[in-house]
Design a protein around this motif. Structure first.
Motif, PDB file in Angstrom:
ATOM      1  N   PRO A  34      -4.553  31.876  21.863  1.00 28.61           N
ATOM      2  CA  PRO A  34      -5.829  31.247  21.510  1.00 28.61           C
ATOM      3  C   PRO A  34      -6.885  32.303  21.169  1.00 28.61           C
ATOM      4  O   PRO A  34      -6.863  33.403  21.705  1.00 28.61           O
ATOM      5  N   LEU A  35      -7.800  31.926  20.256  1.00 29.61           N
ATOM      6  CA  LEU A  35      -8.815  32.873  19.838  1.00 29.61           C
ATOM      7  C   LEU A  35     -10.063  32.167  19.318  1.00 29.61           C
ATOM      8  O   LEU A  35     -10.055  30.993  18.997  1.00 29.61           O
ATOM      9  N   TRP A  36     -11.121  32.952  19.252  1.00 21.31           N
ATOM     10  CA  TRP A  36     -12.406  32.515  18.701  1.00 21.31           C
ATOM     11  C   TRP A  36     -12.692  33.439  17.521  1.00 21.31           C
ATOM     12  O   TRP A  36     -12.423  34.634  17.576  1.00 21.31           O
ATOM     13  N   MET A  37     -13.243  32.885  16.445  1.00 16.82           N
ATOM     14  CA  MET A  37     -13.469  33.659  15.229  1.00 16.82           C
ATOM     15  C   MET A  37     -14.844  33.349  14.649  1.00 16.82           C
ATOM     16  O   MET A  37     -15.248  32.195  14.570  1.00 16.82           O
ATOM     17  N   ARG A  38     -15.565  34.405  14.255  1.00 18.98           N
ATOM     18  CA  ARG A  38     -16.825  34.228  13.522  1.00 18.98           C
ATOM     19  C   ARG A  38     -16.633  34.822  12.135  1.00 18.98           C
ATOM     20  O   ARG A  38     -16.184  35.956  11.989  1.00 18.98           O
ATOM     21  N   LEU A  39     -16.977  34.027  11.129  1.00 21.54           N
ATOM     22  CA  LEU A  39     -16.876  34.449   9.732  1.00 21.54           C
ATOM     23  C   LEU A  39     -18.279  34.622   9.178  1.00 21.54           C
ATOM     24  O   LEU A  39     -19.090  33.700   9.239  1.00 21.54           O
ATOM     25  N   GLY A  40     -18.577  35.790   8.633  1.00 16.43           N
ATOM     26  CA  GLY A  40     -19.904  36.047   8.085  1.00 16.43           C
ATOM     27  C   GLY A  40     -20.140  35.386   6.734  1.00 16.43           C
ATOM     28  O   GLY A  40     -21.261  35.053   6.389  1.00 16.43           O
ATOM     29  N   ASN A  41     -19.080  35.192   5.971  1.00 16.73           N
ATOM     30  CA  ASN A  41     -19.171  34.567   4.647  1.00 16.73           C
ATOM     31  C   ASN A  41     -17.986  33.606   4.510  1.00 16.73           C
ATOM     32  O   ASN A  41     -17.030  33.891   3.786  1.00 16.73           O
ATOM     33  N   PRO A  42     -18.021  32.481   5.210  1.00 15.94           N
ATOM     34  CA  PRO A  42     -16.848  31.612   5.299  1.00 15.94           C
ATOM     35  C   PRO A  42     -16.351  31.040   3.977  1.00 15.94           C
ATOM     36  O   PRO A  42     -15.176  30.712   3.864  1.00 15.94           O
ATOM     37  N   THR A  43     -17.201  30.951   2.973  1.00 20.08           N
ATOM     38  CA  THR A  43     -16.742  30.392   1.705  1.00 20.08           C
ATOM     39  C   THR A  43     -15.808  31.350   0.955  1.00 20.08           C
ATOM     40  O   THR A  43     -15.145  30.943   0.014  1.00 20.08           O
ATOM     41  N   ALA A  44     -15.726  32.618   1.394  1.00 21.75           N
ATOM     42  CA  ALA A  44     -14.872  33.609   0.732  1.00 21.75           C
ATOM     43  C   ALA A  44     -13.510  33.754   1.408  1.00 21.75           C
ATOM     44  O   ALA A  44     -12.718  34.585   1.009  1.00 21.75           O
ATOM     45  N   VAL A  45     -13.229  32.938   2.433  1.00 25.54           N
ATOM     46  CA  VAL A  45     -12.048  33.136   3.274  1.00 25.54           C
ATOM     47  C   VAL A  45     -11.063  31.973   3.185  1.00 25.54           C
ATOM     48  O   VAL A  45     -11.468  30.818   3.099  1.00 25.54           O
ATOM     49  N   LYS A  46      -9.781  32.316   3.236  1.00 23.07           N
ATOM     50  CA  LYS A  46      -8.723  31.315   3.397  1.00 23.07           C
ATOM     51  C   LYS A  46      -8.043  31.629   4.723  1.00 23.07           C
ATOM     52  O   LYS A  46      -7.697  32.784   4.987  1.00 23.07           O
ATOM     53  N   ILE A  47      -7.847  30.611   5.549  1.00 28.92           N
ATOM     54  CA  ILE A  47      -7.211  30.775   6.853  1.00 28.92           C
ATOM     55  C   ILE A  47      -5.940  29.938   6.869  1.00 28.92           C
ATOM     56  O   ILE A  47      -5.964  28.780   6.460  1.00 28.92           O
ATOM     57  N   ALA A  48      -4.860  30.520   7.338  1.00 27.03           N
ATOM     58  CA  ALA A  48      -3.613  29.774   7.480  1.00 27.03           C
ATOM     59  C   ALA A  48      -3.230  29.749   8.958  1.00 27.03           C
ATOM     60  O   ALA A  48      -3.214  30.783   9.621  1.00 27.03           O
ATOM     61  N   VAL A  49      -2.957  28.557   9.461  1.00 22.36           N
ATOM     62  CA  VAL A  49      -2.514  28.369  10.843  1.00 22.36           C
ATOM     63  C   VAL A  49      -1.100  27.811  10.787  1.00 22.36           C
ATOM     64  O   VAL A  49      -0.884  26.713  10.273  1.00 22.36           O
ATOM     65  N   GLY A  51       1.185  28.576   8.799  1.00 24.85           N
ATOM     66  CA  GLY A  51       1.553  28.346   7.419  1.00 24.85           C
ATOM     67  C   GLY A  51       0.759  27.283   6.693  1.00 24.85           C
ATOM     68  O   GLY A  51       0.933  27.061   5.500  1.00 24.85           O
ATOM     69  N   VAL A  52      -0.159  26.607   7.388  1.00 19.18           N
ATOM     70  CA  VAL A  52      -0.981  25.554   6.784  1.00 19.18           C
ATOM     71  C   VAL A  52      -2.392  26.098   6.553  1.00 19.18           C
ATOM     72  O   VAL A  52      -3.033  26.591   7.482  1.00 19.18           O
ATOM     73  N   THR A  53      -2.880  26.011   5.314  1.00 16.63           N
ATOM     74  CA  THR A  53      -4.218  26.501   4.994  1.00 16.63           C
ATOM     75  C   THR A  53      -5.287  25.606   5.610  1.00 16.63           C
ATOM     76  O   THR A  53      -5.231  24.388   5.493  1.00 16.63           O
ATOM     77  N   VAL A  54      -6.252  26.250   6.270  1.00 13.95           N
ATOM     78  CA  VAL A  54      -7.372  25.554   6.909  1.00 13.95           C
ATOM     79  C   VAL A  54      -8.646  26.095   6.282  1.00 13.95           C
ATOM     80  O   VAL A  54      -8.836  27.306   6.221  1.00 13.95           O
ATOM     81  N   SER A  55      -9.513  25.231   5.801  1.00 12.05           N
ATOM     82  CA  SER A  55     -10.774  25.661   5.203  1.00 12.05           C
ATOM     83  C   SER A  55     -11.936  25.311   6.131  1.00 12.05           C
ATOM     84  O   SER A  55     -12.043  24.175   6.567  1.00 12.05           O
ATOM     85  N   PRO A  56     -12.811  26.292   6.414  1.00  9.03           N
ATOM     86  CA  PRO A  56     -14.001  25.967   7.201  1.00  9.03           C
ATOM     87  C   PRO A  56     -14.830  24.915   6.463  1.00  9.03           C
ATOM     88  O   PRO A  56     -14.961  24.983   5.249  1.00  9.03           O
ATOM     89  N   PRO A  57     -15.380  23.936   7.172  1.00  2.00           N
ATOM     90  CA  PRO A  57     -16.138  22.849   6.521  1.00  2.00           C
ATOM     91  C   PRO A  57     -17.563  23.257   6.162  1.00  2.00           C
ATOM     92  O   PRO A  57     -18.520  22.677   6.641  1.00  2.00           O
ATOM     93  N   VAL A  58     -17.699  24.287   5.341  1.00  2.00           N
ATOM     94  CA  VAL A  58     -19.026  24.770   4.947  1.00  2.00           C
ATOM     95  C   VAL A  58     -19.062  24.979   3.438  1.00  2.00           C
ATOM     96  O   VAL A  58     -18.034  25.181   2.805  1.00  2.00           O
TER      97      VAL A  58
END
Length: 69
Positions: A34-49, A51-58
């Motif tokens: 488990p982890l906590w993550m802060r993204l400074g520019n979330p619209t520039a990031v793709k996250i995969a959990v 193997g499934v891509t997760v997009s921050p809702p911003v």
């Protein structure tokens, strides 16, 4: 798609820092939760959990926090 400062901590926002740096477009990093993550520019990031891509809702470049259990 662009630079994004990323901070990852173990478990939650008060956990030990696991990763902290500015990632550039195309750069990848792999971490285990488990982890906590802060993204400074979330619209520039793709996250995969798992193997499934997760997009921050911003839609702006405002910092955004995520927690993965």
């Amino acid at each position: 798609s662009g630079p994004c400062w990323v901070e990852i901590r173990s478990r939650d926002a008060s956990g030990a820092v696991v990763y902290s740096r500015t990632m550039q477009a195309g750069q990848k990093e792999s971490v285990t939760g488990p982890l906590w993550m802060r993204l400074g520019n979330p619209t520039a990031v793709k996250i995969a959990v798992d193997g499934v891509t997760v997009s921050p809702p911003v839609t702006t470049g405002t910092p955004y926090d995520l927690e993965f259990q």
